[in-house]
Scaffold this motif. Structure first.
Motif, PDB file in Angstrom:
ATOM      1  N   ALA A 130       0.964  -1.239  -0.170  1.00 21.74           N
ATOM      2  CA  ALA A 130      -0.078  -0.034  -0.152  1.00 21.74           C
ATOM      3  C   ALA A 130       0.831   1.313  -0.105  1.00 21.74           C
ATOM      4  N   LEU A 131       0.628   1.962  -0.856  1.00 20.29           N
ATOM      5  CA  LEU A 131       1.242   3.276  -0.946  1.00 20.29           C
ATOM      6  C   LEU A 131       0.396   4.580  -0.847  1.00 20.29           C
ATOM      7  N   THR A 152      -2.748   9.044 -12.784  1.00 19.11           N
ATOM      8  CA  THR A 152      -1.461   8.991 -12.057  1.00 19.11           C
ATOM      9  C   THR A 152      -1.610   9.465 -10.779  1.00 19.11           C
ATOM     10  N   VAL A 153      -0.724   9.030  -9.609  1.00 22.56           N
ATOM     11  CA  VAL A 153      -1.034   9.495  -8.436  1.00 22.56           C
ATOM     12  C   VAL A 153       0.565   9.847  -8.024  1.00 22.56           C
ATOM     13  N   ARG A 154       0.553  11.237  -7.278  1.00 23.67           N
ATOM     14  CA  ARG A 154       1.756  11.539  -6.680  1.00 23.67           C
ATOM     15  C   ARG A 154       1.860  11.030  -5.409  1.00 23.67           C
ATOM     16  N   LEU A 155       2.933  10.419  -4.961  1.00 23.16           N
ATOM     17  CA  LEU A 155       3.116   9.559  -3.527  1.00 23.16           C
ATOM     18  C   LEU A 155       3.565  10.727  -2.644  1.00 23.16           C
ATOM     19  N   GLU A 156       3.442  10.522  -1.495  1.00 23.22           N
ATOM     20  CA  GLU A 156       3.921  11.348  -0.432  1.00 23.22           C
ATOM     21  C   GLU A 156       5.460  11.890  -0.609  1.00 23.22           C
ATOM     22  N   SER A 157       6.126  10.753  -1.140  1.00 26.68           N
ATOM     23  CA  SER A 157       7.626  11.206  -1.259  1.00 26.68           C
ATOM     24  C   SER A 157       7.901  12.007  -2.670  1.00 26.68           C
ATOM     25  N   PRO A 187       7.426   3.862 -23.215  1.00 27.27           N
ATOM     26  CA  PRO A 187       8.212   5.102 -22.971  1.00 27.27           C
ATOM     27  C   PRO A 187       7.385   5.922 -21.869  1.00 27.27           C
ATOM     28  N   ASP A 188       6.313   6.044 -21.856  1.00 27.76           N
ATOM     29  CA  ASP A 188       5.629   6.909 -20.972  1.00 27.76           C
ATOM     30  C   ASP A 188       5.427   6.332 -19.514  1.00 27.76           C
ATOM     31  N   ALA A 189       5.601   5.158 -19.404  1.00 25.41           N
ATOM     32  CA  ALA A 189       5.198   4.457 -17.924  1.00 25.41           C
ATOM     33  C   ALA A 189       6.228   5.031 -17.026  1.00 25.41           C
ATOM     34  N   HIS A 190       5.759   5.161 -15.584  1.00 26.58           N
ATOM     35  CA  HIS A 190       6.687   5.616 -14.315  1.00 26.58           C
ATOM     36  C   HIS A 190       7.206   4.390 -13.695  1.00 26.58           C
ATOM     37  N   THR A 191       8.372   4.408 -13.537  1.00 31.10           N
ATOM     38  CA  THR A 191       8.984   3.451 -12.592  1.00 31.10           C
ATOM     39  C   THR A 191       9.685   4.229 -11.299  1.00 31.10           C
ATOM     40  N   LEU A 192       9.843   3.403 -10.334  1.00 29.57           N
ATOM     41  CA  LEU A 192      10.336   3.822  -9.000  1.00 29.57           C
ATOM     42  C   LEU A 192      11.693   3.347  -8.853  1.00 29.57           C
ATOM     43  N   GLU A 193      12.543   3.899  -8.165  1.00 25.46           N
ATOM     44  CA  GLU A 193      13.809   3.709  -7.643  1.00 25.46           C
ATOM     45  C   GLU A 193      13.381   2.810  -6.196  1.00 25.46           C
ATOM     46  N   ALA A 194      14.275   1.828  -6.171  1.00 22.97           N
ATOM     47  CA  ALA A 194      14.036   0.953  -4.986  1.00 22.97           C
ATOM     48  C   ALA A 194      15.440   0.360  -4.382  1.00 22.97           C
ATOM     49  N   GLU A 195      15.521   0.071  -3.265  1.00 23.24           N
ATOM     50  CA  GLU A 195      16.641  -0.441  -2.557  1.00 23.24           C
ATOM     51  C   GLU A 195      16.433  -1.565  -1.836  1.00 23.24           C
ATOM     52  N   VAL A 196      17.173  -2.544  -2.143  1.00 18.29           N
ATOM     53  CA  VAL A 196      16.941  -4.114  -1.647  1.00 18.29           C
ATOM     54  C   VAL A 196      17.344  -3.813  -0.204  1.00 18.29           C
ATOM     55  N   VAL A 198      10.926   1.550  -0.907  1.00 18.11           N
ATOM     56  CA  VAL A 198      10.396   2.123  -2.006  1.00 18.11           C
ATOM     57  C   VAL A 198       9.541   3.472  -1.447  1.00 18.11           C
ATOM     58  N   ALA A 199       9.764   4.680  -2.200  1.00 15.91           N
ATOM     59  CA  ALA A 199       9.088   6.031  -1.724  1.00 15.91           C
ATOM     60  C   ALA A 199       9.333   6.186  -0.190  1.00 15.91           C
ATOM     61  N   GLY A 200      10.048   5.922   0.257  1.00 11.24           N
ATOM     62  CA  GLY A 200      10.373   6.205   1.756  1.00 11.24           C
ATOM     63  C   GLY A 200       9.778   5.070   2.747  1.00 11.24           C
TER      64      GLY A 200
END
Ligand SMILES: Nc1ncnc2c1ncn2[C@@H]1O[C@H](COP(=O)(O)OP(=O)(O)O)[C@@H](O)[C@H]1O
Ligand SMILES: [Mg+2]
Lengths: 560, 366
Positions: free
Chosen positions: B247-248, B261-266, B301-310, B326-328
């Protein structure tokens, strides 16, 4: 079937089987001792510790419960008083055959005279009289009367001895004749105010052979004077019993060889006794009280001679001993059978009423919210906060003919003023009052059992198609039976031994066996009979308990 | 619900409310209808009113408001024993003073059935649950699973058309539960009975039911077949309650047809399927199933991706479970199948993640 462990089991089994095959014989522990032994050792330690924990309670129970019950059981058969008080009589009476109709022979009367004389001096004869009076009325007065006029027999000989030589009525010559010279010396040296105890009387050497009866009776006399009165035998003239004994000894024995102290006086008496006026003991006892020539008097004494008797028990079941063995008493003398039956009947009635009244209340208690239940429970227990006496007396106020209930009924016009109901001093009063008093003992176990019956059972029954009625009787009720059992046992056993309430509200028709027991303990002082009645009551309770166990099963009793 | 369906309904709750104390509603406006032969599960956390609903249906509680209908007839005033509804209780409620056979005989006896009929039915019912050899035992001499089988047999022996079960397997261990789940569904199917089943175990609900009613706070949050419930949760509660869920929280930025499109809190922006949102500016919580997330996605091309750290990698045999930041947030989970070419990420590695917009549902912000 769900066999979650099935996969693992076979391999495991095989392994342990192989192990068992390797090592035949008993299992051993890590140090090679047999496993059983070390298990027992560790269990024993646990047991010891458990025993230590309950030891105070155990001792308390032993002292306050087991011991009195054992004493009661013992008392109900104990009868030593007859043979202790009349040792010679009972011994000689043993051979007497009561069925022939003849009176006992002279030897028995002789024994009776000696026994009774000593007992009378020691004031033990009235106790024996009371004891035998339980078995035959008139015994008490016979013994009391005999104790008073028993001197008549001895006086015959006493007077003649005294006329022969006034020294026979003096203390010192008697003491010199019969007492050990050393003892006399010690006695003379003894100072009453020194605080030391008096030297105990000792017979002179050889005197027992010479004058056996005299020695025996004088010993009894000296012992009595020393221990009971705290006087010196050197200053007290002996009982006339001793004179009688001396007469008998001199008639039977040859004292010519005697040369101890007072030999002259003794020999003079020996020469004279042949001419003494004498009286047989039988005639003497007849003179004391004519009842001594009554056959039943002797039957009774003989029957109650043994140290243990079943007389109390026979009495407790309306029977009595006769020379032909135990027999029922006359109809008009039977009371205990009726009382036992009445006690049982009324206890059952009380238990039944308690079930009828207590069951709905317990049901209610276990089906309301906890807070309400606690409040109601306090109401149930409220009676415990008032004195039993107050509660019982309140019932008296309620139930008597000028009491509250009658007044209300008359006021309502349900009964006429001149036909007020009798509700007290009878069985009704006792049952009402005792039901009220014992009700909490039914409600509490019922409640605690009902609490453990989940309401889902009733719901399940109804969902299966049962009406409320069927669901209750077939599902709820059977599960509450342990509570009924526990409550009934409590109420029944309590009521069977109840005393105060029947005493106050029971009148004559509503009293229990326990009231009779109390009467025998505090009024008639017939403790043996009280003990026998108590023992029978105990046996009855145990018997019922056993029957309950057989029929319902004691595992089925739950107090919580 | 259409009028048509309502008429067909075998069991129907219509605007049912229930309050025990007159202050709070334990069941709030319950509407439910089920056709004959359906296996419906009421699923929900403890205290959500499931048992209360079941008890109203069985007749042990009365509805404060509304009507409960059985076969088109209101049963509000019919007493429980006349409803002919079989019931299995959580604690089995086998009568302890009767043997197994007597327990089963009870519903037949109160129906005044003859002895030989009874015996035949008891035997059949016991065989049905594979307990034929236990007729003479007392309930206390049986294991939990065996008791449950008997309770089941007892609820079925008088051949009711509707059977209610209130967490019947709650007290059993996992393995036994699974065996019995299977058996109950099989029996229900074979006998053609209608079942209302209550549980708080979502796996149980998903595996057994034709439809699941998710309860919370005295309301049905969603009533749907298991797959729909899992794949298309209608609100955040259902998404969270059924299966594992990421859940985000965020705000809707733009809605375009069935995309938003949804802007997350991060501050990150993601693509989602608008479910409970309608216009930009709506607060939302998006829900993505762990197995629908892809690493280093090739989505266009126009899809959004997120940076994540394992953060953590767990080997679970058939799947890998990777926990990411992900996203904080530290609790983002991705599940990947154990395939020969599947990468095994190491803690500390950085990856890009993404998903198909239809797999990411923008639900209500609770
Ligand atoms: N007999 C009752 N009296 C009062 N409140 C109750 C009663 N039964 C249940 N409740 C309350 O109703 C709510 C729902 O309970 P329940 O239906 O048993 O939930 P579930 O079965 O989903 O766990 C809970 O808050 C519970 O406290
Ligand atoms: Mg519940």
């Amino acid at each position: 079937m769900s066999d979650a462990t099935a996969g693992a089991a076979p391999g495991h089994k095989k392994a342990s089987a192989a192990k068992a095959a390797e090592k035949p014989g008993p299992m051993v522990d890590a140090e090679g001792r047999p496993l059983k032994e070390s298990l027992n050792r560790s269990l024993r330690l646990q047991k010891m510790r458990a025993l230590m924990l309950i030891a105070p309670l155990l001792i308390f129970v032993l002292l306050t419960f087991i011991a009195p019950i054992a004493d009661m059981l013992f008392r109900s058969v104990q009868n030593g008083i007859v043979s202790e008080t009349l040792p010679r009589t009972t011994h000689r009476l043993a051979d007497w055959d009561a069925t022939t109709g003849d009176l006992p022979d002279e030897a028995v009367y002789e024994g009776l005279y000696y026994d009774l004389f000593i007992a009378a001096e020691r004031k033990l004869h009235t106790r024996l009289g009371s004891r035998l009076n339980y078995e035959m009325t008139g015994m008490s007065s016979l013994f009391r009367q005999s104790g008073r006029s028993l001197d008549d027999i001895g006086d015959v000989y006493f007077d003649q001895f005294k006329d022969l030589d006034p020294n026979w009525d003096e203390a010192m010559p008697w003491a010199e004749l019969l007492g050990d010279p050393e003892w006399i010396a010690e006695m003379q040296a003894w100072d009453e105010d020194s605080g030391e105890t008096m030297p105990t009387f000792e017979l002179a050497d050889g005197i027992s052979d010479l004058l056996p009866l005299t020695a025996e009776t004088y010993s009894a006399f000296a012992d009595y004077v020393q221990s009971e009165d705290g006087d010196s035998p050197l200053q007290e003239e002996p009982w006339v019993l001793v004179h009688t004994a001396l007469y008998q000894d001199l008639m039977a024995k040859d004292v010519s060889g005697y040369n101890g102290p007072q030999a002259a006086m003794l020999k003079a008496a020996d020469a004279a006794v042949g001419g003494f006026e004498s009286v047989t003991f039988k005639d003497g006892m007849e003179g004391v009280d004519g009842d001594w020539l009554d056959h039943p008097t002797w039957e009774t004494i003989q029957m109650y001679s043994p140290e243990f008797t079943n007389g109390y028990f026979l009495n407790a079941v309306d029977m009595q001993k006769t020379p032909d063995g135990p027999a029922m008493r006359d109809d008009d003398q039977r009371i205990y059978g009726l009382l036992f039956k009445r006690t049982m009947f009324m206890s059952l009635m009380i238990t039944g009423s308690c079930i009828l009244l207590g069951y709905p209340i317990a049901w209610l208690l276990s089906n309301v919210r906890v807070r309400t239940a606690n409040l109601l429970l306090i109401l149930v227990l409220l009676p415990f906060w008032t004195s039993l006496l107050v509660r019982t007396s309140a019932w008296k106020v309620m139930l008597q003919q000028q009491g509250v209930i009658n007044d209300v009924l008359v006021w309502l016009g349900l009964i006429a003023d001149d036909s007020r109901l009798v509700m007290i001093n009878n069985q009704f009063g006792t049952i009402v009052a005792m039901t009220h008093i014992l009700l909490p003992f039914m409600i509490l176990p019922l409640y605690s059992v009902m609490q453990t019956i989940p309401p889902t059972y009733l719901r399940a029954a109804k969902s299966l198609g049962a009406t409320n009625w069927t669901a209750f009787w077939r599902v709820y009720f059977p599960q509450s039976v342990p509570g009924i059992g526990a409550g009934s046992i409590l109420v029944f056993i309590l009521s069977i031994g109840y005393y105060i309430t029947p005493e106050i509200v029971g009148g004559t028709t509503g009293t229990f066996i326990s009231n009779r027991i109390a009467y025998h303990i505090s009024s008639s002082l017939n403790w043996g009979l009280a003990a026998a009645l108590g023992t029978i009551l105990l046996a009855l309770v145990l018997g019922l308990y056993y029957a309950y166990d057989k029929i319902v099963g004691i595992d089925n009793v739950k107090l919580g | 619900m259409t009028d048509m369906a309502k008429q067909d309904a075998f069991v129907a709750f219509e605007r049912v409310q229930k309050s025990y104390d007159g202050e709070t509603l334990v069941v709030k406006d319950l509407n439910l209808s089920m056709p004959k032969g359906e296996f419906l599960t009421m699923l929900g956390p403890s205290g959500s009113g499931k048992t209360t609903c079941l008890m109203m249906l069985a007749g042990f509680e009365t509805a404060t408001h509304g009507a409960i209908k059985l076969d088109g007839v209101s049963i509000n005033d019919i007493s429980p024993h006349k409803r002919g509804i079989g019931m299995v209780f959580q604690n089995y409620a086998l009568f302890p003073h009767m043997t197994v056979a007597e327990n089963l005989s009870f519903p037949l006896e109160v129906r005044k059935m003859g002895k030989s009929d009874r015996e035949a039915k008891i035997k059949r019912a016991l065989d049905m649950v594979q307990m034929g050899n236990f007729a003479g035992r007392r309930p206390t001499q049986l294991s939990g699973g065996q008791q449950q089988r008997i309770a089941l047999a007892r609820a079925l022996v008088f051949e009711p058309e509707l059977v209610l079960m209130d967490e019947p397997l709650g007290a059993l261990d996992k393995q036994l539960r699974e065996t019995l789940q299977f058996e109950i569904t099989r029996l229900a199917h074979d006998l053609g009975i209608t079942v209302v089943y209550v549980t708080h175990d979502q796996t149980e609900a998903l595996t057994m039911s034709d439809r699941v009613a998710v309860f919370d706070d005295g309301r049905i949050q969603q009533l749907a077949p298991p797959d729909e419930l899992y794949e298309k949760p209608q609100n955040s509660f259902v998404a969270q309650f059924i299966g594992e869920n990421n859940a985000l929280d965020g705000t809707v930025q733009e809605v375009r047809g069935n995309r938003c499109t949804v802007r997350l809190e991060s501050g990150d922006v993601i693509d989602a399927l608008p479910v409970n949102v309608s216009k930009p500016g709506d607060k939302t919580r998006v829900s993505i199933r762990p197995e629908r997330v892809e690493f280093n996605p090739e989505l266009g091309p126009d899809a959004h991706t997120l940076e994540a750290e394992v953060l953590e990698f767990v080997y679970m045999g058939d799947v890998f479970r990777t926990r990411l930041r992900v996203a904080g947030r530290d609790d983002f989970v991705v599940k990947t199948r154990n395939r020969a070419d599947q990468v095994r990420l190491r803690p500390g590695e950085k990856v890009k993640i993404g998903w198909l917009p239809e797999d990411c549902r923008a639900l209500d912000a609770t």
